[in-house]
Enzyme design. Sequence first.
Site, PDB file in Angstrom:
ATOM      1  N   CYS A 175       0.980  -1.228  -0.102  1.00  0.00           N
ATOM      2  CA  CYS A 175      -0.145  -0.209   0.143  1.00  0.00           C
ATOM      3  C   CYS A 175       0.733   1.104  -0.043  1.00  0.00           C
ATOM      4  O   CYS A 175       1.994   1.147  -0.410  1.00  0.00           O
ATOM      5  CB  CYS A 175      -1.005   0.009   1.200  1.00  0.00           C
ATOM      6  SG  CYS A 175      -0.284   0.159   2.730  1.00  0.00           S
ATOM      7  N   ARG A 212      -3.495  -0.557   5.465  1.00  0.00           N
ATOM      8  CA  ARG A 212      -3.810  -1.702   4.402  1.00  0.00           C
ATOM      9  C   ARG A 212      -2.971  -2.776   4.226  1.00  0.00           C
ATOM     10  O   ARG A 212      -3.349  -4.175   4.434  1.00  0.00           O
ATOM     11  CB  ARG A 212      -4.457  -1.113   3.210  1.00  0.00           C
ATOM     12  CG  ARG A 212      -5.381  -0.210   3.172  1.00  0.00           C
ATOM     13  CD  ARG A 212      -5.771   0.559   2.132  1.00  0.00           C
ATOM     14  NE  ARG A 212      -4.599   1.605   1.892  1.00  0.00           N
ATOM     15  CZ  ARG A 212      -4.302   2.242   0.837  1.00  0.00           C
ATOM     16  NH1 ARG A 212      -5.297   2.328  -0.164  1.00  0.00           N
ATOM     17  NH2 ARG A 212      -3.343   3.118   0.745  1.00  0.00           N
ATOM     18  N   ASP A 251      -8.288   3.852   1.258  1.00  0.00           N
ATOM     19  CA  ASP A 251      -7.389   4.214   2.022  1.00  0.00           C
ATOM     20  C   ASP A 251      -8.043   4.797   3.442  1.00  0.00           C
ATOM     21  O   ASP A 251      -8.619   5.904   3.273  1.00  0.00           O
ATOM     22  CB  ASP A 251      -6.379   5.327   1.606  1.00  0.00           C
ATOM     23  CG  ASP A 251      -5.305   5.988   2.675  1.00  0.00           C
ATOM     24  OD1 ASP A 251      -5.178   5.673   3.639  1.00  0.00           O
ATOM     25  OD2 ASP A 251      -4.476   6.850   2.094  1.00  0.00           O
TER      26      ASP A 251
HETATM   27  P1  4NP Z   1      -1.798   2.699   4.260  1.00  0.00           P
HETATM   28  O1  4NP Z   1      -2.394   4.160   4.601  1.00  0.00           O
HETATM   29  O2  4NP Z   1      -1.229   2.988   2.718  1.00  0.00           O
HETATM   30  O3  4NP Z   1      -2.739   1.907   4.068  1.00  0.00           O
HETATM   31  O4  4NP Z   1      -0.910   2.300   4.979  1.00  0.00           O
HETATM   32  C1  4NP Z   1      -1.491   5.245   4.939  1.00  0.00           C
HETATM   33  C2  4NP Z   1      -0.868   5.528   5.834  1.00  0.00           C
HETATM   34  C3  4NP Z   1      -0.568   6.755   6.102  1.00  0.00           C
HETATM   35  C4  4NP Z   1      -0.437   7.773   5.028  1.00  0.00           C
HETATM   36  C5  4NP Z   1      -1.459   7.593   4.031  1.00  0.00           C
HETATM   37  C6  4NP Z   1      -2.108   6.230   3.977  1.00  0.00           C
HETATM   38  N1  4NP Z   1       0.304   9.131   5.140  1.00  0.00           N
HETATM   39  O5  4NP Z   1      -0.370   9.948   4.155  1.00  0.00           O
HETATM   40  O6  4NP Z   1       0.856   9.233   5.909  1.00  0.00           O
END
Ligand code: 4NP
Length: 152
Positions: free
Chosen positions: A7, A13, A123
């Site tokens: 991800c 995720r 997300d």
């Molecule tokens: P992930 O979620 O891609 O599912 O781990 C996110 C975690 C952090 C951020 C964006 C999405 N961020 O912008 O810090």
Amino acid sequence: MNVLMVCLGNICRSPLADGLLRKKVKEKNLNIEVDSAGTSGIHAGESPDIRMQKVAKDFDTLIDTLKSRKFIVKDFDKFDLILAMDKSNYQNIRQMARSQEDKDKVHLILEFTGNENLKEVPDPYYGGEQGFTDVYNLLDEATDKLLSKINN
Ligand code: 4NP
């Protein structure tokens, strides 16, 4: 068989996808190695988001020992299947591919659920608790279907 879940941050995720698949592989005694990574390295070294850890635990899936890391080109050598949570992750990984063989390893994880109307795991980072439960339900189904496809 080696499977990598990817991800953006590798704190919401993909750690859950990793934990769910690991748990199912262990329960079924399968010879599949599972890992996860993020296309952005901004959370590298961190544990999964506490909100994701809580939902995982509510469904008897432990992800608390996982640590975020960035996706690297060498991952194309180690993994047979590289499963992206959304189209942006998918494109970012494909851009790093060195060959058609590398590219062919990359898929959207929701391809395995076969729902034409939902191709991406949303997300949950900036949203509320329901978003994390939705991620759980999507990835529980996707990892079940992935394993039945691998077994056939
Ligand atoms: P992930 O979620 O891609 O599912 O781990 C996110 C975690 C952090 C951020 C964006 C999405 N961020 O912008 O810090």
